[in-house]
Design an enzyme around this catalytic site. Structure first.
Site, PDB file in Angstrom:
ATOM      1  N   GLY A  19       0.825  -1.197   0.000  1.00 36.73           N
ATOM      2  CA  GLY A  19       0.000   0.000   0.000  1.00 36.73           C
ATOM      3  C   GLY A  19       0.852   1.237   0.000  1.00 36.73           C
ATOM      4  O   GLY A  19       2.085   1.181  -0.124  1.00 36.73           O
ATOM      5  N   GLY A  20       0.201   2.394   0.146  1.00 41.64           N
ATOM      6  CA  GLY A  20       0.919   3.638   0.122  1.00 41.64           C
ATOM      7  C   GLY A  20       1.884   3.802   1.272  1.00 41.64           C
ATOM      8  O   GLY A  20       2.876   4.522   1.164  1.00 41.64           O
ATOM      9  N   MET A  21       1.619   3.099   2.382  1.00 40.11           N
ATOM     10  CA  MET A  21       2.471   3.264   3.546  1.00 40.11           C
ATOM     11  C   MET A  21       3.416   2.098   3.754  1.00 40.11           C
ATOM     12  O   MET A  21       4.518   2.281   4.280  1.00 40.11           O
ATOM     13  CB  MET A  21       1.613   3.451   4.802  1.00 40.11           C
ATOM     14  CG  MET A  21       2.411   3.737   6.058  1.00 40.11           C
ATOM     15  SD  MET A  21       1.355   3.958   7.482  1.00 40.11           S
ATOM     16  CE  MET A  21       0.498   2.401   7.522  1.00 40.11           C
ATOM     17  N   GLY A  22       3.024   0.904   3.390  1.00 39.12           N
ATOM     18  CA  GLY A  22       3.897  -0.217   3.694  1.00 39.12           C
ATOM     19  C   GLY A  22       3.598  -1.470   2.910  1.00 39.12           C
ATOM     20  O   GLY A  22       2.687  -1.521   2.090  1.00 39.12           O
ATOM     21  N   VAL A  24       3.000  -5.714   3.365  1.00 38.62           N
ATOM     22  CA  VAL A  24       2.570  -6.718   4.325  1.00 38.62           C
ATOM     23  C   VAL A  24       3.078  -8.075   3.868  1.00 38.62           C
ATOM     24  O   VAL A  24       2.884  -8.461   2.713  1.00 38.62           O
ATOM     25  CB  VAL A  24       1.035  -6.740   4.479  1.00 38.62           C
ATOM     26  CG1 VAL A  24       0.621  -7.801   5.492  1.00 38.62           C
ATOM     27  CG2 VAL A  24       0.514  -5.371   4.903  1.00 38.62           C
ATOM     28  N   LYS A  39       4.132  -6.024   8.874  1.00 42.50           N
ATOM     29  CA  LYS A  39       4.000  -4.845   8.031  1.00 42.50           C
ATOM     30  C   LYS A  39       5.227  -3.969   8.207  1.00 42.50           C
ATOM     31  O   LYS A  39       5.614  -3.631   9.327  1.00 42.50           O
ATOM     32  CB  LYS A  39       2.741  -4.060   8.397  1.00 42.50           C
ATOM     33  CG  LYS A  39       2.466  -2.887   7.464  1.00 42.50           C
ATOM     34  CD  LYS A  39       1.100  -2.289   7.740  1.00 42.50           C
ATOM     35  CE  LYS A  39       0.751  -1.245   6.689  1.00 42.50           C
ATOM     36  NZ  LYS A  39      -0.606  -0.693   6.891  1.00 42.50           N
ATOM     37  N   ASP A 139     -10.570   6.357   7.373  1.00 43.33           N
ATOM     38  CA  ASP A 139     -10.392   5.787   6.036  1.00 43.33           C
ATOM     39  C   ASP A 139     -11.103   4.445   5.905  1.00 43.33           C
ATOM     40  O   ASP A 139     -10.508   3.441   5.487  1.00 43.33           O
ATOM     41  CB  ASP A 139      -8.909   5.637   5.704  1.00 43.33           C
ATOM     42  CG  ASP A 139      -8.663   5.526   4.191  1.00 43.33           C
ATOM     43  OD1 ASP A 139      -9.552   5.922   3.417  1.00 43.33           O
ATOM     44  OD2 ASP A 139      -7.586   5.052   3.805  1.00 43.33           O
TER      45      ASP A 139
END
Length: 573
Positions: A19-22, A24, A39, A139
């Site tokens: 994803g945009g942050m990390g 998994v 993650k 979100d």
């Protein structure tokens, strides 16, 4: 990063998503010998201020999410940092969930109204717990909702949540005016940079609209278009998009999609209750169902004649029927057993009551007349400690001090299959899951076992965690929780799919006892009984921990056993 060992114990196995942050990864916890999800910050985040912000956001996710202990929120096991390609990378260790994301499910089209209500109620439960902890998710969208094969919902990624306390709002990453979220699900006030708990309910309204119609309430070409629609346009009714959706669903979804936050449901707990009332709403023309009004959050309160409560007191072998709304008995005592009646169960339609006794027999009674139905069921060689009907009423399960579980056809009084064996101690409790696919049994061997009633075979390993005899086990209405109670006066909550405990234990009153009771339509209640010469029975909603109905004054200090009927009359609020 495959095969890398994080924190000296978590070996990465395969990437599950990005994803945009990390990223998994599925990993192996070498210390505990179990699979987990790890993650890590995406290596694409880079350095500089952008990388620092990504790192800060990730660490905040860990701190915030770890505060939440709820069966519908992904569980955080550990947090640490690892060295990857010369960088120190923080990582988060979570429970590994099998199943699929709701985004993948929705790509196949709309879901059934029943699934939308069940899943929506579980999402609401997770949000209620988060909001009580001062956390706004900000979100809610399909990719942040995961559906396990058992039907249990897990809400993921509180990484952009806003902690509603002075310390959190001082964080520049969460200051008012910093817009975070997904435009197609974003509440008007959140689009203005002013998110609040009601913003999560709006997003869930968008999600429910999508679940039952197959499309979002607003269509736009870009972010600006979506934000403008949320701010200025009125949403269509779901039934206008997908004919046949009942009016109750239209009312619920449009209530959630009000532009003004205060005109939505008062809180997530109230929304959860409304959705659970829609679980059995058929997919029929509009007007087929009614919806509870959006009043302030109040405890569930039964109305007179809506439920029956059966009690058996001490060694009398006598059963009484009560109305929990009034706290008064409704019939003459049911007599016939020659030993103590320890447990009772109502049939799914409430017409019959099954009782198990120290005299080793099981009896069936008509609740309307109090008359015995047919001959006693015989086969156990010791006290029948518990009885339970399957959700469709076609099976009756009984547990006994002879350490076996038996299945019966209640229509004929004949046994079905061979006895279920495996417990190393007396079988004290039996309970079916709401879909009838699982049978849970509790024993003096301190364990709970799960069985497939269709085959008689065990499912998974025994649930281990109690430190004394397991005196009760019931499923929550959606099957997502198994609630058990032991002789130490402790109530535990379990995830039956994972075989793991969830949340904190619930202990009983100092001068009294604690227990659980469930109706055939899976209303699960916690029972507290005040000790003394005049015992008082109090029922509680385990989700809200609020009272249910009025206290029952039994005028006895003898041991008390309980059973709850299904809802007899439909309540509308």
């Amino acid at each position: 990063m495959r095969d890398q060992l994080f924190g000296g114990r978590y070996q990465l196995v395969r990437e599950l998503g990005k994803g945009g942050m990390g990223e998994v990864w599925e990993a192996r916890d070498e210390t505990l010998g179990r699979s987990v999800a790890v993650k890590v910050i995406s290596l694409l985040a880079g350095g500089g201020s952008h990388g620092d912000q990504a790192r800060a956001r990730f660490l905040r996710e860990a701190r915030i999410t770890a505060r939440l202990q709820h069966p519908n929120v992904v569980t955080i096991h550990d947090l640490g940092e690892a060295s990857t390609e010369g960088d120190r990378v923080p990582f988060l260790v979570m429970e590994l969930i099998r199943g699929e994301g709701l985004d993948a499910r929705l790509r196949r089209g709309a879901v059934t109204l029943r699934d939308a209500a069940r899943w929506g109620a579980q999402i609401s439960d997770a949000l209620a717990d988060a909001h009580d902890a001062g956390i706004t998710h900000r979100d809610i969208k399909p990719s942040n909702i995961f559906i396990a094969p058992s039907g249990i919902v897990k809400v993921l990624d509180f990484g952009i949540a806003r902690a509603a306390d002075p310390d959190a709002t001082a964080d520049p990453l969460t200051q008012t005016g910093f817009i975070v979220g997904t435009p197609s699900y974003m509440a008007p006030e959140q689009a203005r940079g002013l998110p609040e708990p009601a913003s999560d309910l709006y997003a869930l309204g968008c999600l429910l609209f999508e679940m039952i119609t197959g499309q979002l309430p607003f269509q736009a070409a870009d972010t600006v278009g979506y934000l403008a629609a949320h701010l200025t346009q009125d949403p269509p009714t779901p039934s206008a998009v997908r004919p046949g959706i009942p009016a109750a669903w239209d009312d619920l979804v449009l209530t959630l999609l009000h532009k003004a936050p205060h005109q939505r449901y008062p809180n997530a707990a109230a929304l959860s209750r409304a959705l659970r009332q829609l679980v059995h709403t058929p997919e029929s023309p509009a007007g087929a169902a009614t919806l509870p009004a959006t009043k302030a959050d109040i405890p569930v309160a039964p109305e007179p004649g809506e439920y029956l409560l059966a009690t058996s007191i001490g060694a009398e072998g006598t059963v009484r029927l009560w109305d929990p709304a009034t706290g008064r008995p409704v019939s003459q005592p049911l007599t016939g057993h020659t030993g103590t009646v320890f447990r009772m169960a109502f049939s799914p339609d409430g017409r019959f009551l099954a009782t198990g006794s120290m005299d080793t027999t099981v009896r069936l009674w008509e609740t309307a007349t109090g008359q015995l139905v047919g001959e006693p069921l015989t086969g156990h060689t010791d006290t029948v400690e518990d009885v339970a009907f399957s959700p469709d009423g076609r099976l009756l399960a009984t547990g006994s001090l002879d350490s076996t579980v038996r299945l019966w056809d209640p229509a004929t009084g004949q046994p079905v299959g061979d006895p279920l064996t495996g417990h190393a101690g007396h079988v004290l409790r039996v309970a079916f899951s709401p879909d009838g696919r699982l049978l849970a049994t509790g024993s003096r061997d301190w364990t709970v076992r799960l069985w497939d009633p269709a085959t008689g075979h065990p499912v998974g390993s025994p649930l281990v965690g109690h430190t004394n005899n397991v005196w009760a086990n019931v499923f929550s209405s959606d099957g997502a929780l198994l609630i058990t109670h032991d002789e130490d006066n402790t109530v535990l909550l379990w995830d039956p799919a994972a075989g793991q405990p969830v949340g904190q234990p619930w202990t009983g009153p100092i001068n009294g006892a604690m227990g659980v009771v469930s109706s055939p339509d899976s209303l699960s209640l916690v029972v507290s009984i005040t000790g003394g010469e005049d015992s008082t029975v109090r029922l509680w909603d385990p989700t809200t921990r609020q009272p249910f109905g009025q206290p029952l004054h039994t005028h006895t200090s003898a041991p008390l056993y309980l059973a709850l009927s299904p809802r007899i009359s439909h309540r509308t609020r």
